[in-house]
Design a protein around this motif. Structure first.
Motif, PDB file in Angstrom:
ATOM      1  N   CYS A 149       0.832  -1.208   0.000  1.00 48.95           N
ATOM      2  CA  CYS A 149       0.000   0.000   0.000  1.00 48.95           C
ATOM      3  C   CYS A 149       0.864   1.254   0.000  1.00 48.95           C
ATOM      4  O   CYS A 149       0.535   2.250  -0.660  1.00 48.95           O
ATOM      5  N   LEU A 150       1.952   1.243   0.725  1.00 46.61           N
ATOM      6  CA  LEU A 150       2.846   2.406   0.750  1.00 46.61           C
ATOM      7  C   LEU A 150       3.506   2.626  -0.610  1.00 46.61           C
ATOM      8  O   LEU A 150       3.644   3.764  -1.068  1.00 46.61           O
ATOM      9  N   VAL A 151       3.900   1.552  -1.248  1.00 46.07           N
ATOM     10  CA  VAL A 151       4.582   1.665  -2.540  1.00 46.07           C
ATOM     11  C   VAL A 151       3.628   2.159  -3.625  1.00 46.07           C
ATOM     12  O   VAL A 151       3.976   3.020  -4.431  1.00 46.07           O
ATOM     13  N   THR A 152       2.414   1.616  -3.642  1.00 46.25           N
ATOM     14  CA  THR A 152       1.470   1.975  -4.698  1.00 46.25           C
ATOM     15  C   THR A 152       0.694   3.243  -4.388  1.00 46.25           C
ATOM     16  O   THR A 152       0.023   3.779  -5.266  1.00 46.25           O
ATOM     17  N   GLY A 153       0.757   3.739  -3.173  1.00 49.11           N
ATOM     18  CA  GLY A 153       0.007   4.944  -2.802  1.00 49.11           C
ATOM     19  C   GLY A 153      -1.468   4.673  -2.590  1.00 49.11           C
ATOM     20  O   GLY A 153      -2.309   5.559  -2.739  1.00 49.11           O
ATOM     21  N   HIS A 154      -1.835   3.475  -2.265  1.00 49.18           N
ATOM     22  CA  HIS A 154      -3.231   3.101  -2.030  1.00 49.18           C
ATOM     23  C   HIS A 154      -3.790   3.881  -0.845  1.00 49.18           C
ATOM     24  O   HIS A 154      -3.191   3.959   0.219  1.00 49.18           O
TER      25      HIS A 154
ATOM     26  N   LYS B   1      -4.387   7.169  -0.781  1.00 46.58           N
ATOM     27  CA  LYS B   1      -4.119   8.599  -0.896  1.00 46.58           C
ATOM     28  C   LYS B   1      -4.912   9.158  -2.081  1.00 46.58           C
ATOM     29  O   LYS B   1      -5.019   8.510  -3.119  1.00 46.58           O
TER      30      LYS B   1
ATOM     31  N   SER C  16      -5.359  11.152  -5.394  1.00 44.27           N
ATOM     32  CA  SER C  16      -4.395  11.503  -6.422  1.00 44.27           C
ATOM     33  C   SER C  16      -4.298  13.021  -6.564  1.00 44.27           C
ATOM     34  O   SER C  16      -5.194  13.765  -6.161  1.00 44.27           O
ATOM     35  N   SER C  17      -3.227  13.509  -7.156  1.00 43.43           N
ATOM     36  CA  SER C  17      -3.010  14.959  -7.287  1.00 43.43           C
ATOM     37  C   SER C  17      -4.018  15.574  -8.249  1.00 43.43           C
ATOM     38  O   SER C  17      -4.345  16.750  -8.141  1.00 43.43           O
TER      39      SER C  17
ATOM     40  N   GLU D 190      -7.290  16.580  -6.323  1.00 40.87           N
ATOM     41  CA  GLU D 190      -7.178  17.725  -5.413  1.00 40.87           C
ATOM     42  C   GLU D 190      -7.397  19.044  -6.132  1.00 40.87           C
ATOM     43  O   GLU D 190      -7.919  19.988  -5.588  1.00 40.87           O
TER      44      GLU D 190
END
Length: 73
Positions: free
Chosen positions: A59-64, A66, A68-69, A72
């Motif tokens: 999850c940390l590696v894939t950004g699960h 969060k 997305s930019s 925002e």
């Protein structure tokens, strides 16, 4: 000193107990009572912990989780 004979004049049963314990063909870590159950519980908890760790790293590696930019802005 016949009063203390029962303390220091005892039969030595170490060899008989050692023969009895070594006659068992199971691995040494499975010989005590309840060892199979303890090992099974330890294995289950260890596996759960390792899978949770791998999932968290994934999850940390894939950004699960969060946003997305693009969302925002």
């Amino acid at each position: 000193m016949a009063l203390l004979d029962f303390i220091y004049n005892r039969p030595n049963r170490v060899l008989a107990l050692q023969r009895q314990y070594q006659a068992d063909t199971r691995p040494i870590y499975l010989r005590p009572a309840g060892a199979k159950q303890t090992l099974a519980v330890y294995g289950a908890l260890f596996s759960l912990g390792m899978l949770s760790t791998v999932y968290g790293i994934g999850c940390l590696v894939t950004g699960h989780g969060k946003p997305s930019s693009k969302e925002e802005a």
